[in-house]
Design an enzyme around this catalytic site. Structure first.
Site, PDB file in Angstrom:
ATOM      1  N   GLU A 156     -77.767 -18.639 119.916  1.00 19.23           N
ATOM      2  CA  GLU A 156     -77.433 -17.377 120.585  1.00 19.23           C
ATOM      3  C   GLU A 156     -77.277 -17.623 122.073  1.00 19.23           C
ATOM      4  O   GLU A 156     -78.193 -18.149 122.714  1.00 19.23           O
ATOM      5  CB  GLU A 156     -78.540 -16.350 120.325  1.00 19.23           C
ATOM      6  CG  GLU A 156     -78.196 -14.980 120.863  1.00 19.23           C
ATOM      7  CD  GLU A 156     -79.349 -13.989 120.660  1.00 19.23           C
ATOM      8  OE1 GLU A 156     -80.458 -14.245 121.164  1.00 19.23           O
ATOM      9  OE2 GLU A 156     -79.129 -12.979 119.989  1.00 19.23           O
ATOM     10  N   TYR A 176     -71.742 -11.565 125.040  1.00 20.59           N
ATOM     11  CA  TYR A 176     -72.701 -12.009 124.014  1.00 20.59           C
ATOM     12  C   TYR A 176     -71.941 -12.896 123.040  1.00 20.59           C
ATOM     13  O   TYR A 176     -70.858 -12.544 122.587  1.00 20.59           O
ATOM     14  CB  TYR A 176     -73.285 -10.798 123.265  1.00 20.59           C
ATOM     15  CG  TYR A 176     -74.205 -11.204 122.137  1.00 20.59           C
ATOM     16  CD1 TYR A 176     -75.571 -11.313 122.341  1.00 20.59           C
ATOM     17  CD2 TYR A 176     -73.694 -11.507 120.865  1.00 20.59           C
ATOM     18  CE1 TYR A 176     -76.411 -11.717 121.306  1.00 20.59           C
ATOM     19  CE2 TYR A 176     -74.529 -11.908 119.837  1.00 20.59           C
ATOM     20  CZ  TYR A 176     -75.882 -12.010 120.069  1.00 20.59           C
ATOM     21  OH  TYR A 176     -76.711 -12.407 119.057  1.00 20.59           O
TER      22      TYR A 176
END
Ligand code: ADP
Ligand code: MG
Length: 390
Positions: free
Chosen positions: A196, A108
Protein backbone atom coordinates in the site's frame (compact mmCIF):
# COMPACT_ATOMS: atom_id res chain seq x y z
CA UNK A 1 4.22 -10.83 8.09
CA UNK A 2 4.53 -7.07 8.50
CA UNK A 3 7.61 -4.93 7.97
CA UNK A 4 8.35 -1.29 8.70
CA UNK A 5 7.82 1.59 6.30
CA UNK A 6 11.57 2.11 5.80
CA UNK A 7 12.06 -1.57 4.87
CA UNK A 8 9.09 -1.44 2.49
CA UNK A 9 10.58 1.66 0.87
CA UNK A 10 13.91 -0.13 0.39
CA UNK A 11 12.08 -2.90 -1.46
CA UNK A 12 10.12 -0.46 -3.62
CA UNK A 13 13.33 1.40 -4.45
CA UNK A 14 14.69 -1.89 -5.78
CA UNK A 15 11.79 -1.90 -8.23
CA UNK A 16 12.55 1.63 -9.51
CA UNK A 17 9.73 3.18 -7.48
CA UNK A 18 11.16 6.50 -6.24
CA UNK A 19 11.11 7.11 -2.47
CA UNK A 20 12.37 10.07 -0.41
CA UNK A 21 15.98 10.01 0.80
CA UNK A 22 15.96 8.76 4.38
CA UNK A 23 17.79 7.28 7.36
CA UNK A 24 16.68 5.09 10.25
CA UNK A 25 17.59 6.09 13.80
CA UNK A 26 17.57 4.14 17.06
CA UNK A 27 18.43 7.09 19.35
CA UNK A 28 17.51 10.78 19.55
CA UNK A 29 21.15 11.71 18.80
CA UNK A 30 21.01 9.72 15.60
CA UNK A 31 17.78 11.55 14.75
CA UNK A 32 19.62 14.87 15.16
CA UNK A 33 22.59 13.76 13.04
CA UNK A 34 20.32 12.43 10.30
CA UNK A 35 18.31 15.68 10.33
CA UNK A 36 21.55 17.67 9.99
CA UNK A 37 22.48 15.53 7.01
CA UNK A 38 19.11 16.34 5.38
CA UNK A 39 19.74 20.06 5.91
CA UNK A 40 17.49 20.43 8.97
CA UNK A 41 14.23 20.68 7.04
CA UNK A 42 12.93 17.10 7.21
CA UNK A 43 10.12 14.78 8.27
CA UNK A 44 10.41 12.62 11.40
CA UNK A 45 8.38 9.43 11.22
CA UNK A 46 7.71 6.88 13.96
CA UNK A 47 8.13 3.33 12.68
CA UNK A 48 5.42 1.03 14.02
CA UNK A 49 3.55 -1.90 12.49
CA UNK A 50 0.47 0.25 11.86
CA UNK A 51 -0.74 3.18 9.79
CA UNK A 52 -2.66 6.25 10.89
CA UNK A 53 0.51 7.64 12.52
CA UNK A 54 0.09 11.14 11.09
CA UNK A 55 -3.16 11.74 12.96
CA UNK A 56 -1.77 10.12 16.13
CA UNK A 57 1.22 12.50 16.30
CA UNK A 58 3.79 10.06 14.89
CA UNK A 59 4.79 12.12 11.84
CA UNK A 60 6.19 15.64 12.08
CA UNK A 61 7.79 18.17 9.77
CA UNK A 62 10.72 19.92 11.50
CA UNK A 63 12.97 22.79 10.47
CA UNK A 64 16.11 22.29 12.60
CA UNK A 65 18.22 19.33 13.79
CA UNK A 66 17.58 20.35 17.44
CA UNK A 67 13.84 20.30 16.84
CA UNK A 68 14.28 16.84 15.26
CA UNK A 69 16.19 15.64 18.33
CA UNK A 70 13.51 17.02 20.69
CA UNK A 71 10.77 15.24 18.78
CA UNK A 72 12.90 12.08 18.65
CA UNK A 73 13.22 12.16 22.46
CA UNK A 74 9.47 12.56 22.77
CA UNK A 75 8.74 9.69 20.37
CA UNK A 76 11.19 6.99 21.47
CA UNK A 77 9.52 4.62 23.92
CA UNK A 78 6.15 6.29 23.48
CA UNK A 79 3.12 4.16 22.73
CA UNK A 80 1.30 5.36 19.65
CA UNK A 81 -2.38 4.55 19.54
CA UNK A 82 -3.94 4.69 16.06
CA UNK A 83 -7.12 3.12 14.66
CA UNK A 84 -4.89 0.28 13.38
CA UNK A 85 -3.02 -0.54 16.62
CA UNK A 86 -5.86 -1.48 18.94
CA UNK A 87 -6.31 0.18 22.35
CA UNK A 88 -2.89 -0.87 23.71
CA UNK A 89 -0.99 0.94 20.96
CA UNK A 90 2.51 0.12 19.70
CA UNK A 91 5.79 1.37 21.18
CA UNK A 92 8.15 3.40 19.00
CA UNK A 93 11.66 1.89 18.86
CA UNK A 94 12.79 3.10 15.44
CA UNK A 95 12.42 6.43 13.69
CA UNK A 96 12.74 7.28 10.01
CA UNK A 97 14.16 10.70 9.12
CA UNK A 98 13.31 11.73 5.60
CA UNK A 99 13.91 14.67 3.30
CA UNK A 100 10.82 16.89 3.31
CA UNK A 101 9.28 16.62 -0.12
CA UNK A 102 7.26 19.40 -1.67
CA UNK A 103 4.01 17.70 -2.53
CA UNK A 104 1.74 18.86 -5.36
CA UNK A 105 -0.84 16.05 -5.25
CA UNK A 106 -1.48 12.94 -3.13
CA UNK A 107 -2.87 9.69 -4.55
CA UNK A 108 -3.70 6.28 -3.14
CA UNK A 109 -2.25 3.17 -4.79
CA UNK A 110 -2.22 -0.37 -3.51
CA UNK A 111 -2.13 -3.93 -4.67
CA UNK A 112 -3.66 -6.67 -2.60
CA UNK A 113 -4.70 -10.27 -2.88
CA UNK A 114 -8.43 -10.49 -3.46
CA UNK A 115 -9.37 -13.82 -1.89
CA UNK A 116 -12.75 -13.95 -3.60
CA UNK A 117 -11.36 -13.88 -7.14
CA UNK A 118 -8.00 -15.41 -6.09
CA UNK A 119 -6.26 -12.62 -7.98
CA UNK A 120 -4.21 -9.58 -7.27
CA UNK A 121 -6.34 -6.46 -7.22
CA UNK A 122 -5.03 -2.98 -7.89
CA UNK A 123 -6.74 -0.16 -6.00
CA UNK A 124 -6.18 3.49 -6.87
CA UNK A 125 -7.69 6.84 -6.02
CA UNK A 126 -6.92 10.47 -6.82
CA UNK A 127 -8.01 11.28 -3.26
CA UNK A 128 -5.07 9.74 -1.43
CA UNK A 129 -3.60 10.70 1.93
CA UNK A 130 -4.59 10.30 5.51
CA UNK A 131 -8.37 10.31 4.94
CA UNK A 132 -8.58 7.45 2.45
CA UNK A 133 -10.87 5.40 4.74
CA UNK A 134 -13.38 8.25 4.64
CA UNK A 135 -13.19 8.45 0.83
CA UNK A 136 -13.88 4.71 0.62
CA UNK A 137 -16.87 5.10 2.95
CA UNK A 138 -18.43 8.26 1.54
CA UNK A 139 -17.45 8.31 -2.13
CA UNK A 140 -16.65 4.75 -3.26
CA UNK A 141 -16.94 5.95 -6.89
CA UNK A 142 -13.60 7.71 -6.40
CA UNK A 143 -11.86 4.38 -5.85
CA UNK A 144 -10.73 2.54 -8.98
CA UNK A 145 -10.33 -1.25 -8.90
CA UNK A 146 -8.62 -3.59 -11.30
CA UNK A 147 -8.49 -7.37 -10.98
CA UNK A 148 -5.36 -8.78 -12.59
CA UNK A 149 -5.54 -11.99 -14.61
CA UNK A 150 -2.61 -14.15 -13.40
CA UNK A 151 -2.11 -15.71 -16.86
CA UNK A 152 -1.85 -12.51 -18.88
CA UNK A 153 -0.42 -10.44 -16.01
CA UNK A 154 -0.91 -6.69 -15.79
CA UNK A 155 -1.09 -5.24 -19.30
CA UNK A 156 0.34 -1.77 -20.01
CA UNK A 157 -3.05 -0.54 -21.30
CA UNK A 158 -4.64 -1.50 -17.97
CA UNK A 159 -1.97 0.37 -16.03
CA UNK A 160 -2.52 3.37 -18.35
CA UNK A 161 -6.26 3.29 -17.67
CA UNK A 162 -5.53 3.58 -13.93
CA UNK A 163 -2.99 6.38 -14.45
CA UNK A 164 -5.53 8.30 -16.54
CA UNK A 165 -8.24 7.70 -13.93
CA UNK A 166 -5.89 9.36 -11.42
CA UNK A 167 -5.99 12.45 -13.64
CA UNK A 168 -2.38 12.17 -14.80
CA UNK A 169 -1.23 13.36 -18.21
CA UNK A 170 1.97 13.57 -20.23
CA UNK A 171 5.26 12.20 -18.92
CA UNK A 172 4.01 11.79 -15.33
CA UNK A 173 1.24 9.58 -16.71
CA UNK A 174 3.85 7.44 -18.48
CA UNK A 175 5.93 7.31 -15.27
CA UNK A 176 2.82 6.10 -13.46
CA UNK A 177 2.22 3.32 -16.02
CA UNK A 178 5.75 2.09 -15.43
CA UNK A 179 5.41 2.44 -11.66
CA UNK A 180 2.18 0.41 -11.58
CA UNK A 181 3.77 -2.38 -13.62
CA UNK A 182 6.79 -2.42 -11.32
CA UNK A 183 4.48 -2.54 -8.33
CA UNK A 184 2.76 -5.62 -9.72
CA UNK A 185 6.12 -7.28 -10.42
CA UNK A 186 7.19 -6.52 -6.85
CA UNK A 187 3.97 -8.01 -5.39
CA UNK A 188 4.49 -11.19 -7.40
CA UNK A 189 8.21 -11.68 -6.86
CA UNK A 190 8.17 -10.77 -3.18
CA UNK A 191 5.01 -12.79 -2.43
CA UNK A 192 3.11 -9.87 -0.92
CA UNK A 193 -0.43 -9.98 0.40
CA UNK A 194 -0.46 -6.21 0.36
CA UNK A 195 1.62 -3.30 -0.88
CA UNK A 196 0.00 0.00 0.00
CA UNK A 197 1.41 3.35 -1.07
CA UNK A 198 -0.60 6.06 0.66
CA UNK A 199 0.17 8.64 -0.37
CA UNK A 200 1.78 8.19 -3.73
CA UNK A 201 2.62 11.81 -4.51
CA UNK A 202 3.40 13.97 -7.47
CA UNK A 203 6.11 16.32 -6.27
CA UNK A 204 6.23 19.98 -7.25
CA UNK A 205 9.26 19.04 -9.36
CA UNK A 206 7.08 16.59 -11.32
CA UNK A 207 8.18 13.23 -9.89
CA UNK A 208 6.02 10.42 -8.66
CA UNK A 209 7.20 9.24 -5.26
CA UNK A 210 6.05 6.74 -2.62
CA UNK A 211 5.70 8.93 0.47
CA UNK A 212 4.48 6.08 2.67
CA UNK A 213 4.71 2.32 2.15
CA UNK A 214 3.23 -0.68 3.84
CA UNK A 215 4.08 -4.24 2.86
CA UNK A 216 2.63 -7.45 4.17
CA UNK A 217 4.29 -10.70 3.10
CA UNK A 218 2.44 -13.97 2.66
CA UNK A 219 3.58 -16.24 5.54
CA UNK A 220 2.95 -19.31 3.39
CA UNK A 221 5.66 -18.19 0.97
CA UNK A 222 8.30 -17.77 3.69
CA UNK A 223 10.23 -20.83 2.46
CA UNK A 224 11.02 -18.92 -0.73
CA UNK A 225 12.43 -15.91 1.16
CA UNK A 226 14.92 -16.99 3.82
CA UNK A 227 15.79 -13.33 4.50
CA UNK A 228 12.29 -12.31 5.63
CA UNK A 229 12.42 -13.54 9.27
CA UNK A 230 15.52 -11.37 9.83
CA UNK A 231 13.50 -8.32 8.84
CA UNK A 232 11.05 -8.78 11.72
CA UNK A 233 11.02 -6.22 14.52
CA UNK A 234 10.07 -8.30 17.54
CA UNK A 235 9.34 -5.19 19.63
CA UNK A 236 6.22 -4.76 17.51
CA UNK A 237 4.84 -8.24 18.17
CA UNK A 238 2.87 -9.72 21.05
CA UNK A 239 5.43 -11.69 23.18
CA UNK A 240 3.10 -14.69 23.34
CA UNK A 241 2.80 -14.73 19.56
CA UNK A 242 6.62 -14.73 19.37
CA UNK A 243 6.89 -17.77 21.70
CA UNK A 244 4.17 -19.53 19.70
CA UNK A 245 6.12 -18.87 16.50
CA UNK A 246 9.20 -20.58 18.00
CA UNK A 247 7.25 -23.79 18.52
CA UNK A 248 5.43 -23.51 15.19
CA UNK A 249 2.06 -22.99 16.89
CA UNK A 250 -0.58 -20.73 15.34
CA UNK A 251 -1.56 -18.44 18.21
CA UNK A 252 -3.66 -15.31 18.03
CA UNK A 253 -4.59 -13.37 21.14
CA UNK A 254 -8.27 -12.50 21.46
CA UNK A 255 -10.14 -10.45 24.04
CA UNK A 256 -11.97 -13.04 26.19
CA UNK A 257 -11.00 -15.16 29.23
CA UNK A 258 -11.25 -18.80 28.12
CA UNK A 259 -7.90 -20.07 26.86
CA UNK A 260 -8.30 -22.55 23.99
CA UNK A 261 -6.00 -25.31 22.82
CA UNK A 262 -7.17 -27.16 19.73
CA UNK A 263 -5.59 -29.24 16.97
CA UNK A 264 -6.50 -28.12 13.46
CA UNK A 265 -7.49 -24.64 12.32
CA UNK A 266 -11.03 -25.68 11.35
CA UNK A 267 -11.67 -27.38 14.68
CA UNK A 268 -10.19 -24.34 16.45
CA UNK A 269 -12.61 -22.01 14.70
CA UNK A 270 -15.54 -24.32 15.45
CA UNK A 271 -14.44 -24.39 19.10
CA UNK A 272 -14.45 -20.59 19.30
CA UNK A 273 -17.92 -20.51 17.73
CA UNK A 274 -19.32 -23.10 20.14
CA UNK A 275 -17.78 -21.35 23.17
CA UNK A 276 -19.46 -18.11 22.10
CA UNK A 277 -22.72 -20.00 21.59
CA UNK A 278 -22.52 -20.97 25.27
CA UNK A 279 -21.88 -17.37 26.33
CA UNK A 280 -18.10 -17.64 26.86
CA UNK A 281 -15.48 -15.38 25.29
CA UNK A 282 -12.32 -17.09 23.94
CA UNK A 283 -9.01 -15.59 25.05
CA UNK A 284 -7.13 -16.89 22.03
CA UNK A 285 -7.03 -18.98 18.90
CA UNK A 286 -4.41 -21.72 19.20
CA UNK A 287 -3.84 -24.49 16.72
CA UNK A 288 -1.21 -26.98 17.93
CA UNK A 289 -1.17 -28.72 14.55
CA UNK A 290 -1.52 -32.37 13.63
CA UNK A 291 1.51 -34.42 14.68
CA UNK A 292 2.41 -32.57 17.84
CA UNK A 293 4.72 -33.89 20.52
CA UNK A 294 4.21 -33.84 24.28
CA UNK A 295 6.65 -30.91 24.50
CA UNK A 296 4.72 -28.91 21.94
CA UNK A 297 1.45 -29.44 23.81
CA UNK A 298 3.14 -28.41 27.05
CA UNK A 299 4.53 -25.23 25.46
CA UNK A 300 1.13 -24.42 23.97
CA UNK A 301 -0.49 -24.85 27.35
CA UNK A 302 2.11 -22.62 29.03
CA UNK A 303 1.59 -19.90 26.40
CA UNK A 304 -2.15 -19.92 27.13
CA UNK A 305 -1.50 -19.66 30.87
CA UNK A 306 0.90 -16.72 30.47
CA UNK A 307 -2.00 -14.60 29.28
CA UNK A 308 -3.21 -12.95 32.48
CA UNK A 309 -6.75 -12.55 31.11
CA UNK A 310 -7.21 -16.34 31.09
CA UNK A 311 -9.58 -17.63 33.82
CA UNK A 312 -10.09 -21.15 32.50
CA UNK A 313 -8.84 -23.43 29.73
CA UNK A 314 -10.73 -25.45 27.19
CA UNK A 315 -8.81 -28.18 25.36
CA UNK A 316 -10.43 -29.73 22.31
CA UNK A 317 -8.27 -32.34 20.65
CA UNK A 318 -8.97 -35.01 18.13
CA UNK A 319 -6.30 -37.64 18.62
CA UNK A 320 -5.67 -39.08 15.21
CA UNK A 321 -1.98 -38.74 14.53
CA UNK A 322 -1.61 -37.38 18.05
CA UNK A 323 -2.32 -39.85 20.86
CA UNK A 324 -4.66 -38.71 23.64
CA UNK A 325 -2.44 -40.02 26.47
CA UNK A 326 0.47 -37.98 25.07
CA UNK A 327 -1.71 -34.87 25.02
CA UNK A 328 -2.82 -35.55 28.58
CA UNK A 329 0.81 -35.91 29.71
CA UNK A 330 1.71 -32.61 28.02
CA UNK A 331 -1.15 -30.81 29.78
CA UNK A 332 -0.32 -32.33 33.19
CA UNK A 333 3.38 -31.53 32.80
CA UNK A 334 2.76 -27.89 31.86
CA UNK A 335 0.01 -27.32 34.44
CA UNK A 336 2.17 -28.71 37.27
CA UNK A 337 5.21 -26.72 36.16
CA UNK A 338 3.33 -23.40 36.36
CA UNK A 339 1.21 -24.57 39.34
CA UNK A 340 -2.03 -23.98 37.49
CA UNK A 341 -5.15 -23.94 39.68
CA UNK A 342 -7.48 -22.70 36.96
CA UNK A 343 -10.46 -24.77 35.84
CA UNK A 344 -9.67 -26.93 32.82
CA UNK A 345 -12.04 -28.83 30.59
CA UNK A 346 -10.63 -31.38 28.17
CA UNK A 347 -12.62 -32.81 25.33
CA UNK A 348 -10.63 -35.54 23.60
CA UNK A 349 -11.41 -38.25 21.16
CA UNK A 350 -9.44 -40.77 19.13
CA UNK A 351 -6.43 -42.97 19.81
CA UNK A 352 -5.82 -44.00 23.45
CA UNK A 353 -8.60 -41.70 24.65
CA UNK A 354 -9.43 -43.78 27.76
CA UNK A 355 -5.79 -43.74 28.94
CA UNK A 356 -5.69 -39.97 28.36
CA UNK A 357 -8.85 -39.30 30.37
CA UNK A 358 -7.65 -41.55 33.20
CA UNK A 359 -4.32 -39.72 33.42
CA UNK A 360 -6.09 -36.35 33.60
CA UNK A 361 -8.65 -37.38 36.23
CA UNK A 362 -5.91 -38.85 38.43
CA UNK A 363 -3.61 -35.84 38.02
CA UNK A 364 -5.00 -33.74 40.87
CA UNK A 365 -5.66 -30.82 38.50
CA UNK A 366 -8.94 -28.90 38.59
CA UNK A 367 -10.04 -30.73 35.46
CA UNK A 368 -13.28 -32.06 33.99
CA UNK A 369 -13.82 -34.15 30.88
CA UNK A 370 -16.16 -32.96 28.13
CA UNK A 371 -17.91 -35.82 26.38
CA UNK A 372 -18.44 -33.79 23.22
CA UNK A 373 -17.86 -30.23 22.03
CA UNK A 374 -21.13 -28.85 23.44
CA UNK A 375 -20.72 -30.68 26.74
CA UNK A 376 -17.15 -29.39 27.06
CA UNK A 377 -18.14 -25.80 26.33
CA UNK A 378 -21.02 -25.87 28.82
CA UNK A 379 -18.73 -27.39 31.48
CA UNK A 380 -16.06 -24.69 31.19
CA UNK A 381 -18.77 -22.00 31.35
CA UNK A 382 -20.23 -23.63 34.47
CA UNK A 383 -16.80 -23.95 36.12
CA UNK A 384 -16.05 -20.28 35.45
CA UNK A 385 -19.42 -19.20 36.85
CA UNK A 386 -18.90 -21.28 39.97
CA UNK A 387 -15.49 -19.69 40.44
CA UNK A 388 -16.88 -16.16 40.09
CA UNK A 389 -19.72 -16.86 42.55
CA UNK A 390 -17.29 -18.45 45.02
P1 ADP B 1 0.45 7.55 8.13
O1 ADP B 1 -0.23 7.01 6.91
O2 ADP B 1 0.84 6.49 9.10
O3 ADP B 1 -0.35 8.65 8.76
P2 ADP B 1 2.35 8.81 6.28
O4 ADP B 1 3.72 8.31 6.02
O5 ADP B 1 1.35 8.59 5.19
O6 ADP B 1 1.85 8.21 7.67
O7 ADP B 1 2.48 10.34 6.60
C1 ADP B 1 1.34 11.18 6.82
C2 ADP B 1 1.39 12.41 5.88
O8 ADP B 1 2.60 13.12 6.10
C3 ADP B 1 1.41 12.04 4.40
O9 ADP B 1 0.09 11.91 3.89
C4 ADP B 1 2.15 13.17 3.77
O10 ADP B 1 1.26 14.23 3.47
C5 ADP B 1 3.09 13.66 4.88
N1 ADP B 1 4.48 13.18 4.65
C6 ADP B 1 4.97 11.97 4.97
N2 ADP B 1 6.26 11.85 4.63
C7 ADP B 1 6.61 13.03 4.07
C8 ADP B 1 7.82 13.56 3.49
N3 ADP B 1 8.96 12.86 3.44
N4 ADP B 1 7.78 14.83 2.99
C9 ADP B 1 6.65 15.57 3.05
N5 ADP B 1 5.51 15.13 3.56
C10 ADP B 1 5.46 13.89 4.07
MG1 MG C 1 0.09 6.87 4.97
Amino acid sequence: MNIHEYQAKDILNGYFIPVPRGRVALTADQVERAAKEMGGHCVIKAQIYAGGRGKAGGVKLVQHPEQAQEFGKELFGKKLITPQTGPEGLRVRRILIEEAVEIAREFYLSITLDRESSRFCLIASAEGGIDIEEVARNSPDKIHLLNIDPFTGLQPFQARKIAIALGLTGTVCEDCVELIQNLYRCALEKDCLLIEINPLVETKAGWLMAMDAKINFDDNAMFRHREYPDMLDYSQLDPLEISAGKYDLSYIKLTGNVGCMVNGAGLAMATLDVLKEFGAEPANFLDVGGGSTREKVAEAFKIILQDCDVRGVFVNIFGGIMRCDVIAQGIIEAASEVQCRLPIVVRMDGSTVEEGKKLLLESGLNVQIGENLGDGASKIVAMLLKKTVA
